[in-house]
Write an enzyme that holds these catalytic residues in place. Sequence first.
Site, short mmCIF file in Angstrom:
data_model
loop_
_atom_site.label_atom_id
_atom_site.label_comp_id
_atom_site.label_asym_id
_atom_site.label_seq_id
_atom_site.Cartn_x
_atom_site.Cartn_y
_atom_site.Cartn_z
CD1 TRP A 103 -2.10 -2.16 1.96
CD2 TRP A 103 -2.96 -1.30 0.07
NE1 TRP A 103 -3.12 -2.97 1.55
CE2 TRP A 103 -3.66 -2.48 0.40
CE3 TRP A 103 -3.32 -0.59 -1.08
CZ2 TRP A 103 -4.71 -2.97 -0.39
CZ3 TRP A 103 -4.36 -1.08 -1.86
CH2 TRP A 103 -5.04 -2.25 -1.51
CG ASP A 173 -2.99 4.04 4.21
OD1 ASP A 173 -4.05 3.87 4.85
OD2 ASP A 173 -2.68 3.37 3.20
CE LYS A 197 -8.19 -3.16 4.07
NZ LYS A 197 -7.52 -2.30 3.11
#
Length: 361
Positions: A103, A173, A197
């Site tokens: 990511w 993030d 999530k």
Amino acid sequence: MEKRIYNFSAGPAILPEEVLLEAQKDLYSYKGSGMSVMEMSHRGKIFDGIIKQADADLRKLLDIPDNYSILFLQGGATLQFSMVPLNLMPPKNKADYIITGSWAKKALKEAKRVGTVNIAASTESENFVRIPKQEELKLDPDASYVHFTSNNTIYGTEWKTEPEVGNVPLVCDASSDFLHKKIDITKYALIYAGAQKNIGPSGVTVVIVRKDMLDRSQDSLHTYLNYKIHADNDSMYNTPTTFGIYIAGLVFKWLLNMGGLDEMYKRNVEKAKILYDAIDASNGFYKGTTEKDSRSLMNVTFRLPNEELEKKFIEESKKKDFEGLKGHRSVGGIRASIYNAFPKAGVEALVQFMEDFKKNN
Ligand SMILES: *Cc1c(COP(=O)(O)O)cnc(C)c1O
């Protein structure tokens, strides 16, 4: 009531049962309004109350001061990979990125389209098995910001404390560990998380941004990509993800009712310990894939002696009503995602299954 399985999926992921049941109760007619949250105007009084309450509860959970805006956006964390550099890189047009997984690499890719990116550290040559140490970071004191990924969903590593970056704005993030513990929000200039999530359904992205950062957003930006526009319009520049914000709001309430983020963290530590202890006590049958001091509390990754056994493990786990244990396609192995809403009983059931599987194989 229909039965529920143990859902170890990395995302979209498990939500608290209490939240689902409350949403179910109010789905057909929200609190006597005669319509569901999905059907009502985002500019109406009821939804206005829902989004304001979500904002207030999130502020309470993280002690977010008034000089921060909370935005409920769309486009996932992925759109933030672009919005962060587009808004925050000017006028210097250079930023530091710390690369700890796939990511982070995707965030880096978009930042490179906007300006000059310095890779402050990367553990890619070690297959991302750990978080870099503070002394490894090659930070530019003149950078527009430093970007890092607090939890690496695919590799199963997490930062135990934030990188120290001096006066340079810190951007994070936090998609896969947002609200898993109390953090000091004042260390951050901006933090973002896709909801699916740890805080709600897919479609909502929470962005918390310090208000002085908004001065960097230039008028030349496309309207939807401009943080300042979203902040000035209280996330209502266009139609927000109303139902997703409503569910995230229920999750915030659920966390507050349980005692807040210190209590949540205590439970997360306890759950992860049960699983990592089982891995470490297996005499090498199960092998953790990361260095111990970088282990994630949210995504527990491990391997078996060979791929054949891993396949068998996943197949047999399905018969036990465990879902989502297959590791990410890019790394293989097993990944048990045990986010906030995942119950301790499910972790204990997995450990029992692991012991039985080891005995029989
Ligand atoms: C899942 C994930 C993303 C991508 O999120 P989308 O909402 O699908 O864009 C980004 N960063 C991290 C750390 C993630 O876990």
